[in-house]
Design an enzyme around this catalytic site. Structure first.
Site, PDB file in Angstrom:
ATOM      1  N   LYS A  61       0.856  -1.188   0.000  1.00 15.94           N
ATOM      2  CA  LYS A  61       0.000   0.000   0.000  1.00 15.94           C
ATOM      3  C   LYS A  61       0.886   1.230   0.000  1.00 15.94           C
ATOM      4  O   LYS A  61       2.021   1.183   0.466  1.00 15.94           O
ATOM      5  CB  LYS A  61      -0.868   0.030   1.263  1.00 15.94           C
ATOM      6  CG  LYS A  61      -2.083   0.916   1.157  1.00 15.94           C
ATOM      7  CD  LYS A  61      -3.216   0.211   0.450  1.00 15.94           C
ATOM      8  CE  LYS A  61      -4.410   1.094   0.212  1.00 15.94           C
ATOM      9  NZ  LYS A  61      -5.576   0.300  -0.228  1.00 15.94           N
ATOM     10  N   ASP A 111      -7.127   4.502  -4.443  1.00 15.24           N
ATOM     11  CA  ASP A 111      -7.739   4.355  -3.113  1.00 15.24           C
ATOM     12  C   ASP A 111      -8.334   5.732  -2.801  1.00 15.24           C
ATOM     13  O   ASP A 111      -8.535   6.533  -3.738  1.00 15.24           O
ATOM     14  CB  ASP A 111      -6.687   3.930  -2.069  1.00 15.24           C
ATOM     15  CG  ASP A 111      -7.322   3.456  -0.750  1.00 15.24           C
ATOM     16  OD1 ASP A 111      -7.758   2.299  -0.686  1.00 15.24           O
ATOM     17  OD2 ASP A 111      -7.405   4.246   0.215  1.00 15.24           O
ATOM     18  N   THR A 128     -15.178  -2.529  -7.147  1.00 18.13           N
ATOM     19  CA  THR A 128     -15.232  -2.699  -5.686  1.00 18.13           C
ATOM     20  C   THR A 128     -16.681  -2.672  -5.200  1.00 18.13           C
ATOM     21  O   THR A 128     -17.110  -3.532  -4.423  1.00 18.13           O
ATOM     22  CB  THR A 128     -14.390  -1.623  -4.976  1.00 18.13           C
ATOM     23  OG1 THR A 128     -13.104  -1.575  -5.596  1.00 18.13           O
ATOM     24  CG2 THR A 128     -14.236  -1.926  -3.506  1.00 18.13           C
TER      25      THR A 128
END
Ligand code: NDP
Ligand code: 2IT
Length: 449
Positions: A128, A168, A211
């Protein structure tokens, strides 16, 4: 405290080495708790130091990101990339751009990504990244200059077979485009190094929707298998109004649910007639505006200041899709008192441990983030496959694969929980199922010394 001495030792070590990193410690504690029966049944894990290794990132890169604002002034942000685990594939995970980003936040996200990515059944490791840069209120050119500077350093550490970042919070199509352009300029190569790319330069159809759609496919399967029920006729509340929330709304509605509330970081809207998603898309995706604006365009809708009040809106299904720890124990109790039957986590770690415990003891079906929101990264892995093949699948092909993956994740999590005596506990099941594959790969690959 755990029953296992081994787990106590591992957790104490994590606490000592990462003082004050509350989100990271929260994420580690939850996984270790789930792994208690697995550790008991498999002494090889302790002998081989698997847990000590899995809680320590393979590599962490923290860097300066200088950029020039529209007034000609130099600004400095901090960039992060945590390459957590590459046992089953190249590091894979998004880039978060938000003022709240720090080492703890990136490490919690990177740690969870290991297990989530394993659950997808595709070959991707965990990582990440991000920065405390706030894209809100910045011009396109400021965002571009930031993204280029960020990538100038990041490009030294990533690659299509090494580490593949994506979007994100705060990183959408615009930011990915600027970052991809800079990577290509610096490296003179056109590879699948980022996912969530635009459709004209290697992006996958259905990645934008993945998502939110995946979350609803998961919740639909959970409702079907555990309650013989479905989204049909259900009232749904979704927090956030970003990428995940918007496409969760679209799919929940397509499956027969009615979404009556959404939010952003300032407040929430309630529309008893069902939220008009075209209006939300126009405000959030096109105008980059505030959700409050909705009530000026749709009559009968209400706006309330503050985020947590959204959990007092009566619903059958709650889908938190904004950020970590957005549902605390009080919010969970408010949802339970209003008769919520299922909670599906679209955001990463949106429920505090106390909230999760409250849902589970009230018998609410609970779909944990690592399993329920894995559709985004799974589709990113499908984008990587298409890039490697220099080929692209149709929307329907990608969507069908995504649906199959989400249904498979539900059953793997459900079965793993049952195997270790925790039937119906999908938190434990997801952590265990995600862990087993990574642990097996780590054992097979040995230790360098
Ligand atoms: P976006 O930036 O598109 O949207 C984020 C939304 O959440 C916005 O409505 C934002 O409000 C709200 N929000 C962000 N931070 C806060 C905060 N501190 N308090 C309250 N509201 C907040 O991000 P995504 O939709 O991509 O991500 C949402 C969640 O889903 C995150 O937890 C992310 O990690 C997770 N996720 C995302 C995936 C993806 O593919 N994008 C995949 C898997 C998980 P505002 O506009 O006011 O900032
Ligand atoms: O949290 C996540 O899984 C993401 N932000 C998506 C990561 C990805 O690589 O697509």
């Amino acid at each position: 405290m755990f029953k296992s001495e081994y787990l106590n030792r591992v957790y104490a070590g994590v606490e000592a080495r990462n003082p004050g990193e509350k989100e990271f410690l929260q994420a580690v504690y939850e996984v270790l708790e789930s792994l208690e029966p697995v550790v008991e049944a498999n002494p090889r894990l302790e002998q081989n130091g698997i847990l000590e290794r899995i809680v320590e990132p393979e590599r962490q890169i923290f860097f300066r990101v200088p950029w020039v604002d529209d007034a000609g002034k130099v600004q400095v942000n901090r960039g992060f990339r945590v390459q957590f685990n590459s046992a089953i594939g190249p590091y894979k995970g998004g880039i978060r751009l938000h003022p709240s980003v720090n080492a703890s936040v990136i490490k919690f996200l990177g740690f969870e990504q290991i297990f989530k990515n394993s659950l997808t059944s595709l070959p991707i490791g965990g990582g990440k990244g991000g920065s405390d840069f706030d894209p809100k209120g910045k011009s396109d050119m400021e965002v571009m200059r930031f993204c280029q500077s960020f990538m100038t350093e990041l490009s030294k550490h990533i690659g299509a077979d090494t580490d593949v970042p994506a979007g994100d919070i705060g990183t959408g199509a615009r930011e990915i485009g600027f970052m991809y352009g800079q990577y290509k300029r610096l490296r003179n190569e056109f590879t699948g190094v980022l996912t969530g790319k635009g459709l004209t330069y290697g992006g996958s159809l259905a990645r934008t929707e993945a998502t939110g759609f995946g979350l609803c496919y998961f919740v639909e399967e959970m409702l079907k298998c555990m309650k013989n029920d479905s989204f049909k006729g259900k009232t749904v509340v979704i927090s956030g109004s970003g990428n995940v929330a918007i496409y969760a709304n679209q799919k929940a509605t397509e499956l027969g649910g009615k979404v009556v509330a959404m939010s952003d970081s300032n407040g929430y809207i309630v529309d008893k007639n069902g939220i008009n998603l075209d209006v939300v898309k126009q405000i959030k995706e096109v105008e980059r505006g505030r959700i409050k604006e909705y009530v000026n365009r749709v009559s009968g809708a209400e706006y309330h200041d503050g985020c947590s009040g959204i959990w007092t809106v009566k619903c059958d299904v709650a889908l938190p899709c904004a950020t970590q720890n957005e549902i605390n124990e009080d919010s969970a109790k408010a949802l339970i008192a209003n008769g919520v039957m299922a909670v599906g986590e679209g955001a990463n770690m949106p429920s505090t441990p106390e909230a999760v415990a409250a849902f589970q003891s009230a018998g609410v079906l609970f779909a944990p983030a690592k399993a329920a929101n894995a559709g985004g990264v799974a589709t990113s892995a499908l984008e990587m496959s298409q890039n490697s093949m220099r080929y692209s699948w149709t929307f329907e092909e990608v969507d069908a694969k995504l649906k199959g993956i989400m249904i498979n994740i539900f059953h793997n999590a459900y079965n793993a929980a049952e195997k270790y005596g925790k039937k119906g506990n999908l938190v434990a099941g997801a952590n265990i199922a995600g862990f087993e594959k990574v642990a097996e790969a780590m054992l097979a690959q040995g230790v360098a010394y």
